[in-house]
Design a protein around this motif. Sequence first.
Motif, short mmCIF file in Angstrom:
data_model
loop_
_atom_site.label_atom_id
_atom_site.label_comp_id
_atom_site.label_asym_id
_atom_site.label_seq_id
_atom_site.Cartn_x
_atom_site.Cartn_y
_atom_site.Cartn_z
N SER A 153 0.83 -1.21 0.00
CA SER A 153 0.00 0.00 0.00
C SER A 153 0.86 1.26 0.00
CB SER A 153 -0.92 0.00 1.22
OG SER A 153 -1.78 -1.12 1.22
N ARG B 257 2.22 1.76 -3.46
CA ARG B 257 1.23 1.66 -4.53
C ARG B 257 1.62 0.56 -5.52
NH1 ARG B 257 1.06 6.77 -7.43
NH2 ARG B 257 0.53 7.74 -5.46
N ARG C 74 -3.75 1.12 -5.76
CA ARG C 74 -4.53 2.36 -5.78
C ARG C 74 -6.02 2.07 -5.94
NH1 ARG C 74 -3.50 6.20 -10.75
NH2 ARG C 74 -4.57 4.46 -11.74
N GLU C 75 -6.35 1.12 -6.83
CA GLU C 75 -7.75 0.80 -7.06
C GLU C 75 -8.32 -0.18 -6.03
OE1 GLU C 75 -5.88 2.48 -10.29
OE2 GLU C 75 -5.43 0.39 -9.78
N THR D 133 -9.42 6.53 7.41
CA THR D 133 -9.81 7.10 6.12
C THR D 133 -10.62 6.07 5.37
OG1 THR D 133 -7.99 6.29 4.72
CG2 THR D 133 -7.53 8.20 6.10
N GLY D 134 -11.64 6.52 4.64
CA GLY D 134 -12.43 5.62 3.81
C GLY D 134 -13.33 4.70 4.62
N LYS E 290 -17.84 3.12 -2.95
CA LYS E 290 -17.54 4.46 -3.42
C LYS E 290 -17.97 5.47 -2.37
CE LYS E 290 -21.82 4.95 -6.09
NZ LYS E 290 -22.39 5.25 -7.42
N ASP F 115 -10.04 12.67 -0.63
CA ASP F 115 -9.77 11.24 -0.66
C ASP F 115 -8.44 10.97 0.04
OD1 ASP F 115 -9.46 8.57 -1.18
OD2 ASP F 115 -10.01 8.69 -3.29
N THR G 207 -7.53 8.37 1.67
CA THR G 207 -7.01 7.01 1.45
C THR G 207 -6.01 7.02 0.30
OG1 THR G 207 -9.09 6.06 2.24
CG2 THR G 207 -7.63 4.63 0.96
N ARG G 208 -6.39 7.65 -0.80
CA ARG G 208 -5.48 7.70 -1.96
C ARG G 208 -4.25 8.55 -1.67
NH1 ARG G 208 -8.61 4.66 -2.17
NH2 ARG G 208 -9.93 3.83 -3.81
N VAL H 105 -1.97 6.05 0.22
CA VAL H 105 -1.52 4.95 -0.64
C VAL H 105 -0.51 5.51 -1.64
CG1 VAL H 105 -2.21 3.28 -2.40
CG2 VAL H 105 -3.63 3.61 -0.37
N SER I 260 2.36 6.94 -0.56
CA SER I 260 3.13 8.02 0.08
C SER I 260 4.45 7.53 0.65
CB SER I 260 2.30 8.68 1.19
OG SER I 260 1.99 7.76 2.21
#
Length: 473
Positions: A158, A161, A174-175, A192-193, A198, A204, A206-207, A210, A212
Amino acid sequence: MNAPTPAAHLAIAQRDVPAAFLEALKARFGDNCSTAQVIREQHGRDESAFTTVPPPAAVVFAECTQDVADAVKLCAQYQVPVIPFGVGSSLEGHLLAVQGGISIDLTRMNKVLSINPEDLTVTVQPGVTRKQLNEEIKSTGLFFPIDPGADATIGGMSATRASGTNAVRYGTMRENVLALEVVTASGEIIRTGTRAKKSSAGYDLTRLFVGSEGTLGVMTEITVRLYPLPEAISAAICSFPSIADAVHTVIETIQLGVPIARVELIDSNSVRMVNAYAKLGLREEPMLLMEFHGSPDGVKEQAETVQALASEHGGQSFEWATTPEERTRLWTARHNAYFAAIQSKPGCRAISTDTCVPISKLADCLLDSIAEADASGIPYFLVGHVGDGNFHFGYLIDPNNPAEFEAAEQLNHQLVARAQRLGGTCTGEHGIGLHKMGFLIDEAGEGAVDMMRTIKHALDPHNIMNPGKIFHW
């Protein structure tokens, strides 16, 4: 064009680690905190070309989220860097303590926390590996498809990515990451999330975390998507007279919309190395390794379509594998390509790089890069998840020969610059780490990197989270 950071020229800027900090760490964690030289060295290296970075001052073996939060709070109090550690399979220097500090080993946080087969989700701790996860959920008829090759942890995957061999069908981390629990730079625990498919609720985050690379926080829980196990799976290998023929077969397969699950390119050098390493008898020519998922009829139709395309480009020696044992044999050969390459030149070290380009530019990028590598005289291996335009070169060099280091770095520089000129990226899945910081500026632009830096300053004002990675402070 910015150059990568050469291994020989890496700037080390170690921060002082106060004795009072180490005493406080020992008092909180006891035997779960180690300052032993061998443990520190084990956590101070990865699979990158950087070999001269001093190890972290201590290693904390976290067993729960609160352990991570308490360790980070101490680091924040004393402004000591903290580096999350999974299994150490990073290729771009992500784990190295270039500014000192401590390593937080997350491998003991290896529980599958909740499986929700009806929702096709699972929540795990960061130390769970992908093989462990699939073993624990196999009774549900589901699987987690992201396969970067190494048996990496879900936390590490994660953070970088990751993607791998199945990305052309199932996407990347990522997805597939839906929600996170994260310990921030202040030691706060946030979420997060959600497990919903969706959301339109705010930024966002979470993204943001992910990919970082541990520079914004430490992930302590991760919720990911699962997928039904395919009713039928078939794998095949096919040899080609040239790299160009193999690549054009892939391009036409993708452009026709064939839902191929995996398609890997292995050059003749890699096939030769794998044959010697695994005692196989594969044709020593460029080869595609493919896998098809779906219903029995769907898999048959996909395979026949690709076989016809391959035949138009000189593909021959199709070998099919439909049993799990046969498929495992083929994919083990692919995943062992790195180790086979290292063994082919005793004492060598691989400088590994990756890029990703639009599928229409794949042939141009690959063929020019191969020509440069051949002209250099440096042994190399080439493998690629070419269904999504991602490929890897590994240059095999003598670590004690500065000239070979420089030549390999130059090849890497030319390869990445070419990919960027063709509308691609400097890294499809390895991440930036230390090695590709200059290329990130070329790709994203100074303004975008400044925005990333602003986010980093806001979330980590004392620059303690894996400092010195992705971009300069």
